[in-house]
Write an enzyme that holds these catalytic residues in place. Structure first.
Site, mmCIF file in Angstrom:
data_model
loop_
_atom_site.group_PDB
_atom_site.id
_atom_site.type_symbol
_atom_site.label_atom_id
_atom_site.label_comp_id
_atom_site.label_asym_id
_atom_site.label_seq_id
_atom_site.Cartn_x
_atom_site.Cartn_y
_atom_site.Cartn_z
ATOM 1 N N PRO A 285 0.183 -3.887 -7.410
ATOM 2 C CG PRO A 285 0.114 -2.805 -5.328
ATOM 3 C CD PRO A 285 0.949 -3.741 -6.155
ATOM 4 C CG ASP B 238 3.698 0.250 -7.788
ATOM 5 O OD1 ASP B 238 2.874 0.180 -6.857
ATOM 6 O OD2 ASP B 238 4.735 -0.449 -7.834
ATOM 7 C CG HIS B 239 -2.901 3.035 -5.823
ATOM 8 N ND1 HIS B 239 -2.589 4.327 -5.452
ATOM 9 C CD2 HIS B 239 -4.257 2.953 -5.738
ATOM 10 C CE1 HIS B 239 -3.686 4.985 -5.143
ATOM 11 N NE2 HIS B 239 -4.718 4.174 -5.313
ATOM 12 N NE ARG B 240 4.036 -1.810 -4.925
ATOM 13 C CZ ARG B 240 4.983 -2.688 -5.238
ATOM 14 N NH1 ARG B 240 5.347 -3.614 -4.364
ATOM 15 N NH2 ARG B 240 5.572 -2.633 -6.420
ATOM 16 C CG LEU C 193 3.198 7.229 -8.894
ATOM 17 C CD1 LEU C 193 3.094 7.179 -10.418
ATOM 18 C CD2 LEU C 193 3.858 8.529 -8.470
#
Length: 367
Positions: free
Chosen positions: A179, A340-342, A344
C-alpha cells in the site's frame, strides 16, 4: 605449498537461482589476481562478471559457455599458494552447528536483523542464499515452503513464454501489493544547471545527505517491521537492453558530489554493458529513478523492496512560473516520493521531499 580453490557461482541477488555462462575472460593456465574478472554470467535481470576472490592460476574452467548453472555450482578451479591446507573452497565445510550460507545471504540477514538459523531451505541446495533470506522476510518470518508455491505457479503458467522477465515479474508483483502513496512536487533546477553538473548527480548527492536528517525514509522493512539503516546504500535504477536493474553505490552519504557523480556514471555504464559484479546489485537502502528526457511529467514508481521509499526525477523543461508577482521562465522538473504507508506517514515523506527541493533550488548558494 600449492592448493586448490573451487570458485562457485555466488548469490546474484534479486531472487535469482541460476545463471547462464557467457564468455570466459581468461584461459586455463593464466595467472589470476584477486578481484580480477574471470567469467561473464547472464541472468534474467543482468549480465555480471564474476571476479576471483584469490590470487593464483586458473587450473580448470569447469562451467561451459552457454550452460545454465544454479547458484553454488563450481565455475572454476584455481591453483593457489596455501600453507594451511591442500584444498580450499569458496563455500568451506561447516561444523554440524554452523549455518551454511553465502556471503550475500549473511550480509542481507544482518541488514534485516534475521537469524540465519531460523531460515529454512526448501530447494535442497544445502546452503542459504540471498533469495532464501528474501523469501523468509517476504513470508513474514516463516520458512519458505507453501508460501513460495504461488510464485512458482505464476512462473509456470504466466511467464514461461517470457523467461527474461520472470524474475522481474515476480518482484514487481510483490511490490505492487504494497500500500503505497505518491507525493509529487516541482523544483526549479536553474541553480543546478548553472553549476554545470548533471541533475541526477546533484539529486543523488542531496538525497544521500538528506536521508541522515530523515532516517525513517532510509529503512528496510522485512518481516513486517521497519529497521533503520546506519548508511545510505543508494540504488540507481538503470534501463538496460535486458531490463531495469538497480546497481548500488555503497555509503553514498560519505561521497563528495564529484565522487558520487563518477560512481553513478561508472555503475550505470557497466550495468548497460553487463560488467557489474554480483555484489553491486544487492543491498540498497533507498533508490532514485529517472528516465531522463523520456521520463514524462511524473509517474508512480514501485518500491524496490524491502526499501520503504523511492524517489523519482522526471523531465526538466522550461515552464512559465510566477516569481514575485511576475511570470518568468524557469527550468522546472517534477519530483516524486513513493512510500510504504504502513511505515511512513505522508507528513514524513513530504518533509523529506521538501528538504530535497530546497537544497536543489539553493544549490548555487553552497559554500
Amino acid at each position: 605449498m600449492s592448493g586448490r580453490f573451487e570458485l562457485r557461482l555466488p548469490d546474484l541477488g534479486e531472487g535469482i537461482a541460476e545463471g547462464t555462462i557467457g564468455e570466459w575472460l581468461i584461459h586455463p593456465g593464466d595467472a589470476v589476481t584477486e578481484d580480477q574478472p574471470l567469467v561473464e554470467v547472464m541472468t534474467d535481470k543482468a549480465s555480471v562478471e564474476i571476479p576471483s576472490p584469490v590470487t593464483g592460476r586458473l587450473a580448470e574452467a569447469v562451467a561451459i559457455p552457454g550452460s545454465v548453472v544454479p547458484v553454488g555450482s563450481v565455475l572454476a578451479v584455481l591453483e593457489v599458494e596455501s600453507s594451511d591446507q591442500d584444498e580450499q573452497s569458496a563455500t568451506p565445510a561447516a561444523s554440524p552447528t554452523e549455518v551454511i550460507a553465502t556471503p550475500g545471504a549473511r550480509r542481507l540477514a544482518a541488514q534485516l536483523g534475521i537469524d540465519l538459523a531460523t531460515v529454512g531451505i526448501a530447494d535442497g541446495s544445502g546452503s542459504i542464499r540471498e533469495d532464501h533470506v528474501r523469501s523468509y522476510a517476504d513470508a513474514g518470518g516463516h520458512a519458505p515452503g507453501s508460501e513460495a508455491q504461488p510464485e512458482a505457479a505464476l512462473n509456470a503458467t504466466g511467464n514461461a513464454a517470457f523467461p527474461d522477465r520472470s524474475v522481474i515479474s515476480s518482484r514487481l508483483t510483490r511490490a505492487a501489493a504494497v500500500p503505497t502513496v505518491t507525493n509529487v512536487d516541482e523544483a526549479d533546477f536553474g541553480a543546478v544547471y548553472a553549476s554545470g553538473l548533471s541533475p541526477l548527480t546533484v539529486l543523488a548527492f542531496v538525497v544521500s545527505r538528506s536521508l541522515s536528517k530523515h532516517p525513517r525514509c532510509n529503512m528496510l522493512a522485512p518481516e513486517g517491521r521497519p529497521i533503520p539503516q546506519d548508511s545510505v546504500h543508494l540504488g540507481v535504477a538503470t534501463q538496460t537492453d535486458t531490463g531495469l536493474v538497480v546497481p548500488v553505490i555503497r555509503h553514498a552519504e560519505s561521497l563528495g558530489v564529484a565522487e558520487l557523480g563518477a560512481a553513478i556514471s561508472d555503475v550505470t555504464a557497466r550495468a548497460r554493458t553487463g560488467h557489474l559484479r554480483p555484489d553491486e546489485l544487492v543491498g540498497s537502502t533507498f533508490t532514485v529513478t529517472s528516465a531522463g528526457r523520456m521520463a514524462g511529467q511524473w509517474a508512480t514508481p514501485l518500491l524496490n523492496l524491502p526499501e520503504v521509499a523511492i524517489l523519482g526525477l522526471y523531465r526538466i523543461a522550461e515552464r512559465p512560473v510566477v516569481r514575485e508577482g511576475a511570470v518568468v521562465v524557469r527550468s522546472m522538473g517534477n519530483l516524486s516520493i513513493t512510500f510504504d504507508h504502513r511505515y511512513l506517514d505522508g507528513m514524513i515523506a513530504a518533509a523529506f521531499l521538501q528538504a530535497v527541493i530546497v537544497q536543489l533550488e539553493s544549490w548555487g548558494e553552497r559554500s
